[in-house]
Design an enzyme around this catalytic site. Structure first.
Site, PDB file in Angstrom:
ATOM      1  N   LYS A   1       0.577  -1.633   0.251  1.00  0.00           N
ATOM      2  CA  LYS A   1       0.444  -0.270  -0.231  1.00  0.00           C
ATOM      3  C   LYS A   1       0.997   1.383   0.353  1.00  0.00           C
ATOM      4  O   LYS A   1       1.993   1.257   0.375  1.00  0.00           O
ATOM      5  CB  LYS A   1      -1.126  -0.176   1.201  1.00  0.00           C
ATOM      6  CG  LYS A   1      -1.958   0.833   1.597  1.00  0.00           C
ATOM      7  CD  LYS A   1      -2.788   1.035   2.346  1.00  0.00           C
ATOM      8  CE  LYS A   1      -4.088   2.172   2.850  1.00  0.00           C
ATOM      9  NZ  LYS A   1      -4.746   1.674   4.005  1.00  0.00           N
TER      10      LYS A   1
ATOM     11  N   SER B   1      -9.507   1.815   2.800  1.00  0.00           N
ATOM     12  CA  SER B   1      -9.145   2.617   2.228  1.00  0.00           C
ATOM     13  C   SER B   1      -7.599   1.868   0.942  1.00  0.00           C
ATOM     14  O   SER B   1      -7.487   2.123   0.325  1.00  0.00           O
ATOM     15  CB  SER B   1      -8.097   3.523   2.923  1.00  0.00           C
ATOM     16  OG  SER B   1      -7.323   3.302   3.757  1.00  0.00           O
TER      17      SER B   1
ATOM     18  N   SER C   1     -10.016  -0.750   7.120  1.00  0.00           N
ATOM     19  CA  SER C   1      -9.362  -1.052   5.414  1.00  0.00           C
ATOM     20  C   SER C   1      -8.519  -1.736   5.091  1.00  0.00           C
ATOM     21  O   SER C   1      -8.617  -1.504   3.730  1.00  0.00           O
ATOM     22  CB  SER C   1      -8.329   0.364   5.481  1.00  0.00           C
ATOM     23  OG  SER C   1      -9.266   1.835   5.428  1.00  0.00           O
TER      24      SER C   1
END
Ligand code: GLN
Length: 481
Positions: A74, A149, A173
């Site tokens: 990420k 997210s 997330s």
């Protein structure tokens, strides 16, 4: 055929494939699917060099735990010499001068990161539509969101670009996008994984963790990234369990609590049916199921949307246009520099959170909102602690619905926030949570959430593993990719 990390490791160990081959394949797929899915912010072709070194190490018999396995990160984890954007225009020009602790741990285990994954700006969101780089699409249906997210992290695994990624979870997330994309994701206990070098959103809630096809792969990755880090004062100094050995525990004899509150109003009927079947499957594997009443859970969302923005407003004050990140052109004076840099480079949702957070922390409102929210947080923690005296795990749906259409909730922040209603409680209490794929509703994947006692990641992974040995939902893959 999409492979698991474990399968790829077997290929490498038996010399049926090289790290260079696996990495080449991952890079090709990442490039080929970028227009369709937008999963990456940066695809790092230089990772082939790292793959080559991994092959050389393996030839010398010096390989680490994950040597030569292609993964992706990420874009919230700082990577030395490679852009770390956090999904924001603010950090579009930011190249960190160091690696996050989890990144250096993965590197020393030999993993090869092929790039940085798209995400909601500063990890604020549940659909990946808040990214400066545009939304990620769900590999199961590109009209749908992948969740957020960590949407890029989930989509890259679901599409078979890489078999594992790292995400972060502040309110859901890791688990919510894992659920929306039909993969497995683990939010570890707060303090189990170092946050050093992970861009801060809400520091008392943020935790990095693995996203992969299986619980077994999550165990492998967690073993590599968990542990005390003197550079993160909130990381906990306690030995790391052997998660791979823990997998063989199964669920037989474990007591599983089903909170009424996770099956009430707002839960989609299709999701409920699939989750009910998954619970029956756990029962047939020997788990004992009991009902639970957790009335304080309804306080989680309001508490979170005071605490998280409060911490965010403080954390994001460092982006001032002066030290690093975006700077507005030709400022009239210092105030203009601050105002325009922040207005031009932060997106709408991030600005909304900063304003809300600043408000609840301001003189006169602090007691009314922030202190109250902290009290609710403690009540939620206490409620879990009491529940875990009589149950080993708490199980329910990860999300109230399956993945929704792109654009469906963008005008309604509260509808968006409701996505995290079952996941946020774990962050407020600091406990670990796992999401495993457990079926489909309306053609989209459904996730089963398993929550546990602090530092009992092994128990959760064992339950997930037992479930995945008995079912094949985690092996399903989207067509046409
Ligand atoms: N959707 C939640 C939020 O927007 C949680 C995000 C997260 O876990 N990073 O804050």
């Amino acid at each position: 055929m999409m492979m698991t990390l474990k399968q790829q490791l077997d290929l490498l160990n038996s010399q049926k494939a090289s790290a260079t081959e696996l990495t080449q394949e991952a890079l090709q797929k990442a490039h080929a699917l970028q227009d369709k899915l937008n999963a990456f912010v940066t695809i790092d072709d230089s990772s082939l060099e790292a793959a080559k070194s991994a092959d050389e190490r393996r030839a010398r018999g010096e390989n680490g735990l994950l040597d030569g396995l292609p993964i992706a990160l990420k874009d919230i984890f700082c990577t030395d010499g490679l852009k770390t954007s956090c999904g924001s225009k603010m950090l579009d020009n930011f190249v960190a001068p160091y690696d996050a602790t989890v990144v250096s741990k993965l590197k020393s285990a030999g993993a090869v990161s092929i790039g940085k994954l798209n995400m909601d700006e500063f990890a604020m969101g549940s659909s990946n539509e808040n990214s400066f780089y545009g939304p990620v699409k769900n590999p199961w249906n590109t009209q749908k969101v992948p969740g957020g997210s960590s949407g890029g992290s989930a989509a890259a695994v679901a599409a078979g670009i890489v078999s594992a990624t790292l995400g972060t979870d502040t309110g859901g997330s890791i688990r919510q996008p894992a659920s929306f994309c039909g993969i497995t994701g683990l939010k570890p206990t707060y303090g189990r994984v170092s946050r050093y070098g992970m861009v801060a959103y809400a520091s008392s809630l943020d935790q990095g963790g693995p996203m992969a096809r299986t619980a077994e792969d999550c165990a492998l990755l967690l073993s590599a990234i968990a542990g005390h880090d003197p550079r993160d004062s909130t990381s906990v100094n306690r030995p790391v369990d052997d998660y791979e050995t823990a997998l063989s525990q199964g669920v037989a004899g474990k007591v599983i609590g089903l909170p009424n509150q996770y099956f009430g109003e707002g839960l989609d009927e299709g999701v409920r049916k699939v989750v009910d079947d998954a619970i029956k499957a756990l029962e047939s594997l020997g788990a004992k199921v009991v009902e639970l009443d957790l009335p304080q859970q309804s306080l989680a969302l309001p508490a979170y949307y005071v605490i998280a923005p409060a911490e965010a407003s403080s954390n994001l004050s460092r982006y001032d246009g002066v030290r690093f990140g975006y700077r507005a052109e030709n400022p009239a004076d210092l105030n203009d520099l601050y105002c325009r840099s922040r207005s031009e480079a932060f997106g709408e949702e991030v600005q909304r959170r900063i304003i809300a957070g600043t408000y609840v922390l301001s003189e006169g409102y602090f007691d009314a909102y922030y202190r109250q929210a902290q009290r609710l947080r403690r009540m939620i923690y206490n409620e879990f602690a009491t529940a875990f005296e009589s149950v080993d795990m708490i199980v329910g749906p990860t999300t109230p619905t399956v993945a929704f259409d792109l654009g469906q909730n963008t005008k309604d922040p509260v509808a968006m926030y409701l996505n995290d209603i079952y996941t946020i409680t774990a962050n407020l209490a600091g406990i670990p949570g796992l999401s495993v794929p457990c079926g489909f509703s309306d053609g989209m994947p459904v996730g089963l959430q398993i929550l546990g006692r602090p530092f009992e990641e092994g128990t959760l992974l064992a339950a997930g593993h037992a479930y995945q040995r008995a079912t094949d939902w985690h092996t399903q893959q989207p067509e046409g990719l």
